[in-house]
Design an enzyme around this catalytic site. Structure first.
Site, PDB file in Angstrom:
ATOM      1  N   HIS A  88       0.802  -1.199  -0.021  1.00 27.56           N
ATOM      2  CA  HIS A  88       0.090   0.016  -0.143  1.00 27.56           C
ATOM      3  C   HIS A  88       0.961   1.284  -0.075  1.00 27.56           C
ATOM      4  CE1 HIS A  88      -0.160  -0.114   4.523  1.00 27.56           C
ATOM      5  NE2 HIS A  88       0.074   1.078   4.355  1.00 27.56           N
ATOM      6  N   ASP A 225       1.224  -7.682   2.324  1.00 32.19           N
ATOM      7  CA  ASP A 225       1.250  -6.185   1.956  1.00 32.19           C
ATOM      8  C   ASP A 225       2.694  -5.827   1.832  1.00 32.19           C
ATOM      9  OD1 ASP A 225       0.881  -3.553   1.823  1.00 32.19           O
ATOM     10  OD2 ASP A 225      -0.402  -3.340   3.584  1.00 32.19           O
ATOM     11  N   SER A 652       4.156   2.352   8.474  1.00 35.30           N
ATOM     12  CA  SER A 652       3.639   1.231   7.440  1.00 35.30           C
ATOM     13  C   SER A 652       5.150   1.177   6.408  1.00 35.30           C
ATOM     14  CB  SER A 652       2.479   1.734   6.276  1.00 35.30           C
ATOM     15  OG  SER A 652       1.272   1.816   6.949  1.00 35.30           O
TER      16      SER A 652
HETATM   17  N1  ARG Z   1      -4.673   0.902   7.419  1.00 38.19           N
HETATM   18  C1  ARG Z   1      -3.386   0.818   6.696  1.00 38.19           C
HETATM   19  C2  ARG Z   1      -2.556   1.899   7.013  1.00 38.19           C
HETATM   20  O1  ARG Z   1      -2.929   3.109   7.268  1.00 38.19           O
HETATM   21  C3  ARG Z   1      -3.683   0.885   5.206  1.00 38.19           C
HETATM   22  C4  ARG Z   1      -3.892  -0.227   4.622  1.00 38.19           C
HETATM   23  C5  ARG Z   1      -4.180  -0.080   2.929  1.00 38.19           C
HETATM   24  N2  ARG Z   1      -5.346  -0.770   2.560  1.00 38.19           N
HETATM   25  C6  ARG Z   1      -6.647  -0.639   2.121  1.00 38.19           C
HETATM   26  N3  ARG Z   1      -7.430  -1.503   2.284  1.00 38.19           N
HETATM   27  N4  ARG Z   1      -7.100   0.573   2.338  1.00 38.19           N
HETATM   28  O2  ARG Z   1      -1.369   1.861   6.928  1.00 38.19           O
END
Ligand code: ARG
Length: 739
Positions: A88, A225, A652
């Site tokens: 992501h 991911d 992330s």
């Molecule tokens: N919640 C994750 C973060 O903020 C991002 C994941 C991205 N995936 C998604 N399904 N929008 O790092």
């Protein structure tokens, strides 16, 4: 009577502070030795603080980088500048390379040689060189009776001067001073940026984003991911713009990959760039978030998502064009829903209130404290009372206005950048034109006029309906007077005529810039009006109360409890968090294990739901169970694991390291039960979700067949513990033996 209650509360607070020590905290690297080293070693770290952060030798921090000025974290995993981060985090880049004909977002991509790696436009990574505490110098001329505005001016003056000096010492490095503990301390960070970054590989979206927005922010997770990039440099290893002649960057330090996996209770540490937390937020702030801020963001984004989706569902081209924008909007839409839920469920308001009552009593008890911190709570109370009426308008000016439809943000940027076109200085004018052309290329690539027009009409109409007229942007008056208050009519004039909505008209404007045309453009006019409204909210005198209130509260809380190890809120500077791998109980009668395995993918599989499609190749490989050296001791393939490390957005892609500093996973999310964690850390519930490095390597090796990449990586496995060959229930104590 009262006194007693305060004492009890104080004791409870102390207890919470000490049990929360191990996991809570985003620590600054230059303080590890003084504050954390002993505890970390006692918990399982086999390194010294100097191995993590050193001014004299290559160390772990040299292998950790941030992407695009703080959007994500990444790490170097080979001596050839190979970089690992989340899927992501490279999503925009992957989407940018995708077309309906060659859709690497859906199908995945692996470069089997350096030549096949794809240079990513407008992408950069940053290395941290060193950190220095400059608090004394920054605050040298500041006095406690200075008003907030004078204080800020004085501080800004010294900051600019120190940064200037640093640039003089080494022009290749980028100095940046940031405030910590709400304006009480200041540290200098010296950085080096690289801009020739190439995409090396990404799994199909059905792996990298498996579970989609449904599983986002939740455990148990089965998402792969991750993606791979590479840093390129000039012949001397220095940063350089993209060139065919650039070669892979040879880093000072890269991480080794451990195939040992995780056990419940194992020590873990995470290094990275957490973006922002609000751990000092007052009870008044919690209340305003719950009552106004969060629901406003969610409401506007709800409409934005529905509008985008209706176009994405009917046009495959639009689906690709808007994939990254949609995911980005959905991510914090769900975040704010979860945060409100968590704040309520965990009574964060009540806990903050109790702490503030205790603080108030402590302050009242002495004249010096009253002089020093006496105004803190009052300032904050007044700030929130006075802004309750404007928060919704502020949210709308951004969420429905400036970042509502793409055209507005583009128009704002062009409006600012276009000033350079009129410069007397020919070089400056040429640079402005080049930069505008670059911007336009990126904008038009992912721009669909029908979608954008719908976004504009829907969001502006909602803005006009929900926000009081005295807080509406000035151009709404024009819409009322000349367009019968109907944004459709405004759109009918703007979209066909504006030079911003068509590449040919845009190029005409840039090659023959005309100030009149700029002023008259309906897109520019709307965007300039929106930015004026947005900025107005922050120029209000209330802002000073906020800044001063939190500075005093933060300083006061630290003075009240000098035993506690205080760490500053996240602010996109490098931090380290340490803790342990650990399962948890999310609800009454429910237990969550600390790992997920490949079996879960097959259980969640639903090929009629785009979020839960399982790729055919992946499925047959999983069914074959050829996990080789990537399997755990039971022969399973572990996909993700959780630990109680303290992270937030910006982390992330962060490396999850074992006690030897070797890579065991990549952090990529937080969990639903503790979505209020950015405001108050929840020791029992809060977890970091990471993708297990063995799943990552299994995909690169067995599914992608990218032996070229596997060969670059240094794998390590610890000598096997002889106990591991015993039957499982004998080898490990019961409390560890959940699996
Ligand atoms: N919640 C994750 C973060 O903020 C991002 C994941 C991205 N995936 C998604 N399904 N929008 O790092």
């Amino acid at each position: 009577m009262k006194q007693r209650i305060f004492l009890l509360l104080f004791a409870a607070f102390q207890l919470a502070a000490s049990t929360a020590r191990a996991d809570e905290g985003m620590w600054l690297l230059h303080m590890l030795q003084r504050i954390n080293e002993a505890e970390m070693q006692q918990m399982g770290l086999n390194l010294s603080a100097e191995d993590i952060y050193s001014l004299n030798q290559a160390c772990l921090k040299d292998a950790v980088i941030t992407l695009n000025g703080g959007s994500c974290t990444a790490e170097i995993i080979s001596d050839q500048g190979l970089v690992l981060t989340n899927h992501h985090c490279a999503y925009g880049a992957i989407q940018g390379f995708s077309t309906v004909e060659d859709d690497i977002l859906t199908n995945g991509f692996w470069a089997m040689s350096l030549e096949e790696e794809k240079p990513i436009p407008d992408f950069s990574v940053t290395f941290l060189q060193r950190i220095e505490d400059v608090t004394e110098r920054v605050l040298a001329d500041v006095t406690s009776d200075m008003d907030q505005a004078t204080r800020e001016q004085t501080i800004q003056g010294v900051i600019s001067q120190i940064e200037e000096e640093e640039r003089g010492i080494n022009p290749d490095f980028r100095p940046q001073i940031k405030s910590f503990y709400h304006g009480n301390e200041f540290y200098l960070f010296v950085y080096r940026d690289y801009s020739d970054i190439r995409l090396v590989g990404n799994p199909p979206e059905s792996i990298g984003k498996f579970g989609g927005d449904t599983d986002n922010w939740m455990w148990p997770r089965h998402t792969g991911d991750f993606s791979m990039l590479r840093i390129y440099a000039d012949a001397e290893g220095n940063p350089a713009d993209y060139s065919e002649d650039n070669t892979p960057y040879q880093p000072k330090r890269h991480l080794k990959v451990s195939l040992d996996g995780v056990q419940n209770g194992d020590f873990t540490m995470i290094m990275g760039y957490p973006g922002s937390t609000d751990r000092f937020l007052s009870s008044y702030g919690v209340q305003q978030a719950l009552d106004i801020y969060n629901p406003s963001v969610v409401e506007v984004r709800d409409l934005k998502l529905k509008t985008m989706k209706s176009h994405m569902d009917t046009d495959p081209g639009v689906r690709i064009q808007y994939a990254a924008k949609y995911a980005q909007t959905a991510n914090y839409w769900k975040y704010y829903i979860g945060q409100s839920k968590g704040l309520r469920a965990l009574d964060v308001y009540g806990k903050k209130k109790a702490l503030e009552d205790e603080f108030a009593a402590w302050v009242t008890a002495s004249v010096e404290r009253r002089n020093e911190y006496g105004e803190a709570i009052g300032l904050l109370k007044t700030y929130y009372e006075n802004t309750d009426a404007t928060v919704k308008g502020q949210v709308y000016s951004l969420e429905a206005g400036l970042i509502g439809c793409d055209l507005m943000l583009f128009a704002f940027r062009v409006g600012m950048g276009a000033q350079g076109l009129f410069s007397e200085d020919a070089d400056r004018a040429a640079a402005a034109a080049a930069s505008l052309r670059g911007r336009a290329e990126g904008f038009f690539k992912d721009y669909d006029q029908d979608t954008d027009r719908d976004l504009f009409i829907n969001l502006m109409s909602k803005y006009m309906e929900d926000i009081a007229p005295d807080q509406q942007p000035a151009f709404f008056a024009t819409v009322r007077d000349k367009y019968k208050g109907d944004f459709k009519r405004y759109a009918d004039k703007m979209y066909p005529k504006s030079f911003l909505t068509d590449p040919v008209r845009f190029e005409e404007f840039v090659s023959n810039p005309d100030e009149k045309a700029l002023e008259k453009d309906l897109g520019i006019a709307a965007a300039m009006s929106l930015i004026e409204t947005y900025r107005g909210y922050f120029a209000s005198p209330e802002q000073g109360k906020f800044d001063e209130g939190y500075r005093l509260l933060t300083a006061g809380l630290r003075a009240m409890n000098t035993e506690k190890m205080w760490y500053p809120d996240a602010n996109s500077t490098m931090r380290l968090s340490y803790g342990t791998v650990g399962d948890y109980d999310p609800a009454d009668a429910v237990h969550y294990d600390f790992v997920t395995t490949s079996d879960g993918i097959l259980q969640k599989k639903d090929n009629t739901d785009p979020e839960f499609v399982v790729d055919g190749t992946l499925e047959s490989l999983l069914r074959k169970r050829d996990f080789g050296r990537y399997a755990d001791e039971d022969g399973d393939l572990v996909l993700c694991f959780i630990s109680n490390n303290d992270i937030t957005g910006g982390n992330s892609g962060s490396p999850v390291l074992n006690g030897n500093g070797d890579l065991i996973g990549l952090a990529f999310d937080g969990n639903w039960e503790a979505m209020s964690g950015d405001i108050a850390f929840e020791p029992e519930l809060q977890r970091t979700i990471s993708v297990d490095i063995r799943y990552v390597m299994w995909i690169v090796d067995k599914m992608a067949g990218a032996q070229n990449l596997i060969d670059e990586i240094d794998f390590v496995t610890a000598p096997k513990d002889p106990m591991q060959n015993l039957p499982k229930d004998m080898a490990r104590p019961i409390e560890d033996g959940r699996r």
